[in-house]
Design an enzyme around this catalytic site. Structure first.
Site, PDB file in Angstrom:
ATOM      1  N   GLY A   1      34.802  -2.495  55.504  1.00 41.25           N
ATOM      2  CA  GLY A   1      34.468  -1.071  55.528  1.00 41.25           C
ATOM      3  C   GLY A   1      34.612  -0.506  56.922  1.00 41.25           C
ATOM      4  O   GLY A   1      35.107   0.601  57.119  1.00 41.25           O
TER       5      GLY A   1
ATOM      6  N   GLU B   1      27.583   0.759  62.634  1.00 43.77           N
ATOM      7  CA  GLU B   1      28.501   0.157  63.616  1.00 43.77           C
ATOM      8  C   GLU B   1      28.047   0.415  65.050  1.00 43.77           C
ATOM      9  O   GLU B   1      28.218  -0.445  65.931  1.00 43.77           O
ATOM     10  CB  GLU B   1      29.918   0.690  63.398  1.00 43.77           C
ATOM     11  CG  GLU B   1      30.487   0.446  62.005  1.00 43.77           C
ATOM     12  CD  GLU B   1      30.373  -0.999  61.552  1.00 43.77           C
ATOM     13  OE1 GLU B   1      30.545  -1.905  62.390  1.00 43.77           O
ATOM     14  OE2 GLU B   1      30.101  -1.231  60.361  1.00 43.77           O
TER      15      GLU B   1
END
Length: 886
Positions: A286, A323
């Site tokens: 992803g 992230e």
């Protein structure tokens, strides 16, 4: 006391430590036309023990030369030592560089290796991604994906997280191309023949899996942090293929806010000079947290404010936050080995959610966490074939199998439980101690517990060790004392099969009970169950209701006596329980029915307490539980299937009547919009005639040009309902919408997944063929088949396709075999029947499935558990429907 266990002993397959890296100078020259590259790497190493051979990682690289220079060579009387032999060991992905003389211990040296590679189409290593430009031409870019063990596909290296080093990257590329890496550019110089060399500044000390470099035709948008928390402004850029950069504006704005938030929360400034994010068309993961250069799938980064669904937009905010969390938790402080993967992913799951809640409190993201993460983790961890959060990892081939709901969702849920137990402020204080103490180094779970214990004064190791080192979780069974002022709570292992042996049930967890009553609803007790059984003071007789696990924070199920269940049902109907508690109660009720701890008819009756429910997230949990029931009852006769559909319609159709098909205002709450979409999908695919008729009407208008009749959220639901109830014409229109690259990527993928709702077997066969063409990117194959198993009549067809395509799929995903596990789950896990489980098991026994065997085991166990549930409660459910009037 809670059970105590020793640290697991691992026999890890690691490189020899007689030579270790200190610094890499990497020069790569990719050719985007020939799809190849040449490269050289000069590695400054430390010779720890005398040896005549250096072993490092290399995979599918053609190595042409290797030599050694520096002090070690000088002591042997030479400026440079050419390798006597270079041996590639394909089985363990290493290269052995041997020298004629033993290299002296306690010396430094420079190992230089020249090599060639292919820009592969496997979405790992240094690979190619394609996109279409404004003129319709197919273009290539070169990009990287190294986690967990694919830096070795790009250049020879010590590809283990403990082997940290610094890096200087130089990319030789065409003058009109953009080159990116983790750091900012130090120098760009022309080198002739239309080429330039872009040299980047030296990275901090870091692991190989976090390195990144990208080359292509790119454009960007830019923003800058305020510098308030970092001490300096940080330039943040978002890169895309030409023509798409403005769709990154939302993600860029999120990144700026979250980068500053984390610098404040963690008490450590973001350490790199810039933060780049880039959308990659072909990307198996992803997103990937490369330090200073985060890569994403387009759907995880790009937002069209007018046409992207609220669900997809929220997901972008979460993925960006997740992230960015890794820039500290994972990059600055790195797990020492992959058995500690949860330190990266579990924490990023939790703190990414914390950041989204900070920036977008209207999302109610912590409540969504209960469905998207906690229940997902509980479902998987109720299987024998689950694994501990801290899972022993011996070899590289085992690593990809633990990137799952245990490492991410159970890990995040464990952090949520702990932070609630010791308090958020003390928890974050401990996190700051941990990061400061281990920055630019590696750490273990025990290091984290030490820091948190120091900050909180609580023995965190004792409280948490079992939650991370053992498989599973408990069910807490409640009985009421006759006196009316006490309850007895007993913990036992919970398994979805209900078949718990004495050997299964040896663990005693530290279970935070969090008991509340109608009189103490906002003040949960601090009781912790550490024994098998305990008696607790609870004012049962003087309270209208009582509940354990306030706000569903703990990782366990609760079974109440019948009188307590009835009182909780009344409290739900009266609106006296929080949204989090309503989710936890219905989730537990469904899980206990499937495992045999209670009857399915009790669960169905309990559903009636939710008839006036208004919250999307609660309905989302209910829909998932009904999906599981529909799946397990797939062997029921036609009349029984019709009753299940009628039940779904009775629950969801009234929601559509209440909400209407169109938003009441332009600024409607996104969760209300998503509830409408959920209700339309459920009622439409279950055959509500009014819903299907309206869906068809709007579908027709939509394809006639009136795009306003479908909202960004209802498009997927209407497509699914119309395809299920329609034929070829509807199928082809939805397919054409997917193929139109001017449509937003999240809506295109919604259209692709809607194709799997087709009832006509011929259309499903065509979908299988279409899914394997160039029109569906390798990363999106699962989107094409994800809906097929929702229709029991097509499950055998899907399984047969998987078998027929097995060799082709293995060849396609040989470098990322965890994707094969995703396909296994989609193609077989919804079956019911012991004979089918046996057939599937026999098929896989004849194939090499070592790199995704864990998912096979989990799918087989799920099939057998669903079969047992159906066989146990089939007549019970029939009797319930006979008395319900449905």
């Amino acid at each position: 006391m809670c059970t105590t266990i020793k640290n697991p002993v691992e026999e890890r397959e690691l490189l020899p430590t007689n030579v270790t890296p200190v610094h890499y100078d990497i020069l790569l020259a990719p050719d985007l036309d020939a799809l190849t590259y040449t490269g050289s790497v000069k590695i400054r190493v430390r010779i720890n023990e005398s040896t005549d051979k250096i072993v490092l990682h290399s995979n599918e690289l053609e190595i042409s030369s290797a030599s050694l220079s520096g002090p070690a060579a000088a002591q042997l009387g030479s400026d440079s030592l050419a390798a006597a032999s270079i041996t590639l060991e394909k089985s363990d992905e290493t290269v052995h560089v041997a020298f004629a003389q033993a290299l002296p211990a306690a010396t430094d040296a420079e190992l230089t290796i020249s090599f060639k590679g292919i820009l592969n189409d496997l979405m790992v290593g240094f690979y190619r991604s394609t996109y279409t430009d404004a003129e319709g031409n197919t273009k290539n870019m070169a990009t990287t994906q190294f986690e967990p063990t694919d830096a070795r596909r790009a250049f020879p290296c010590w590809d283990e997280p403990m082997q940290k080093a610094t890096f200087n990257v130089t990319l030789r590329v065409k003058e009109d191309l953009t080159a990116l890496s983790n750091m900012d550019v130090r120098e760009t110089k022309q080198v002739g023949n239309g080429l330039k060399e872009v040299a980047f500044n030296t990275t901090p000390i870091m692991s190989t899996y976090l390195l990144a470099f990208i080359v292509g035709e790119l454009e960007y948008i830019e923003a800058t942090t305020s510098g308030k928390h970092n001490g300096r402004p940080i330039p943040c850029r978002l890169y895309t293929a030409p023509g798409k950069s403005e769709k990154g504006r939302f993600a860029l704005n999120v990144a700026v806010q979250v980068l500053e938030y984390f610098a404040d929360v963690f008490g450590i400034a973001y350490p790199l000079p810039k933060m780049d994010q880039i959308a990659i068309n072909d990307f198996e993961a992803g997103a990937m947290e490369n330090w200073g250069l985060i890569t994403y799938r387009e759907v995880a980064l790009l937002v069209d404010e007018a046409t992207t669904s609220s669900r997809a937009k929220q997901q972008v905010a979460y993925v960006v936050s997740h992230e960015l969390a890794h820039q500290w938790f994972g990059n600055l402080v790195t797990m020492e080995w992959w058995s500690e993967l949860w330190l990266n992913e579990g924490f990023a799951t939790w703190v990414g959610t914390l950041a989204v809640d900070h920036v977008f409190p209207e999302y109610h993201i912590w409540t969504q966490f209960l469905v998207d993460d906690l229940q997902r983790a509980l479902n998987l961890d109720s299987l024998h074939s689950s694994h501990p959060i801290q899972v022993p990892v011996k070899r590289s081939s085992d690593i990809s199998q633990i990137f799952d709901a245990i490492s991410y969702s159970k890990g995040g849920s464990a952090i949520r439980m702990l932070s609630s137990y010791i308090g958020l402020d003390l928890f974050l204080k401990g996190i700051r101690i941990y990061l400061q103490r281990h920055k630019y180094a590696n750490a273990s779970t025990s290091d984290l517990w030490t820091a948190l214990s120091e900050a909180s004064g609580v023995d965190v190791t004792e409280f948490m060790a079992l939650w991370t080192r053992t498989i599973g979780y408990p069910i807490v069974t409640v009985t009421e004392a006759e006196s009316g002022d006490k309850i007895t709570v007993r913990q036992n292992r919970y398994l979805s099969s209900g078949e718990v042996t004495e050997a299964d049930d040896k663990t005693l967890w530290c279970v935070p009970l969090g008991i509340v009553t109608s009189e103490t609803a906002d003040s949960p007790s601090a009781d912790v169950l550490t024994q098998r059984e305990a008696t607790v003071d609870v004012a049962v007789s003087s309270s209208k209701w009582y509940k354990l696990n306030k706000d569903t924070v703990g990782i366990y199920r609760v079974k109440y006596p019948a009188s307590a269940v009835a009182n909780l049902a009344k409290a739900i109907e009266a609106g006296e329980l929080s949204t989090n508690d309503r989710i936890g109660i219905i989730a537990d009720a469904a899980a206990l029915a499937s495992s045999g701890h209670s009857s399915t008819s009790d669960f169905l009756t309990f559903l009636r307490a939710y008839s006036n429910e208004t919250e999307f997230i609660v309905w989302q949990e209910i829909s998932m539980r009904l999906d599981a029931l529909h799946s397990a009852w797939s062997l029921e006769d036609a009349a029984g299937q019709a009753q299940l559909h009628a039940l779904a319609c009775s629950l969801f159709s009234p929601l559509i009547k209440r909400l209407g098909w169109d938003a009441a205002s332009a600024d409607e709450d996104s969760l209300v919009s998503r509830l409408r979409a959920l209700a339309i999908r459920y009622a439409g695919t279950c055959g509500d005639k009014e819903v299907v008729a309206e869906a068809n009407r709007r579908f027709g208008e939509f394809f006639a040009g009136n795009k306003s009749v479908l909202t960004t959220d209802t498009l997927r639901s209407v497509f699914s309902a119309v395809v299920r109830q329609g034929g070829r014409d509807e199928f082809e229109k939805v397919k054409s919408y997917y193929l139109d690259e001017t449509n937003p990527i999240d809506q295109r993928l919604s259209a692709l997944s809607a194709l799997g709702f087709a009832a006509d077997p011929a259309l499903i066969d065509e979908l299988f063929e279409f899914a394997m063409t160039e029109h569906v990117r390798n990363q999106d194959l699962h989107q094409a088949i994800v809906s097929i198993n929702l229709y029991p009549a097509h499950r055998q067809r899907l399984w047969q396709w998987y078998q027929d395509s097995f060799d082709q799929l293995v060849a396609r995903y040989r470098a990322s075999m965890n994707y094969m596990g995703i396909l296994v789950r989609l193609c077989v896990s919804e079956f019911v029947g012991s004979d089918k489980a046996d057939e599937i098991e026999q098929y896989f026994a004849a194939h090499d499935t070592s790199k995704f065997q864990r998912v096979i085991d989990q799918s087989l166990e799920k099939i057998r558990a669903s079969t047992a549930w159906f066989e146990k409660d089939r007549e019970d459910v029939r009797a319930w429907f006979a008395s319900s009037g449905l």
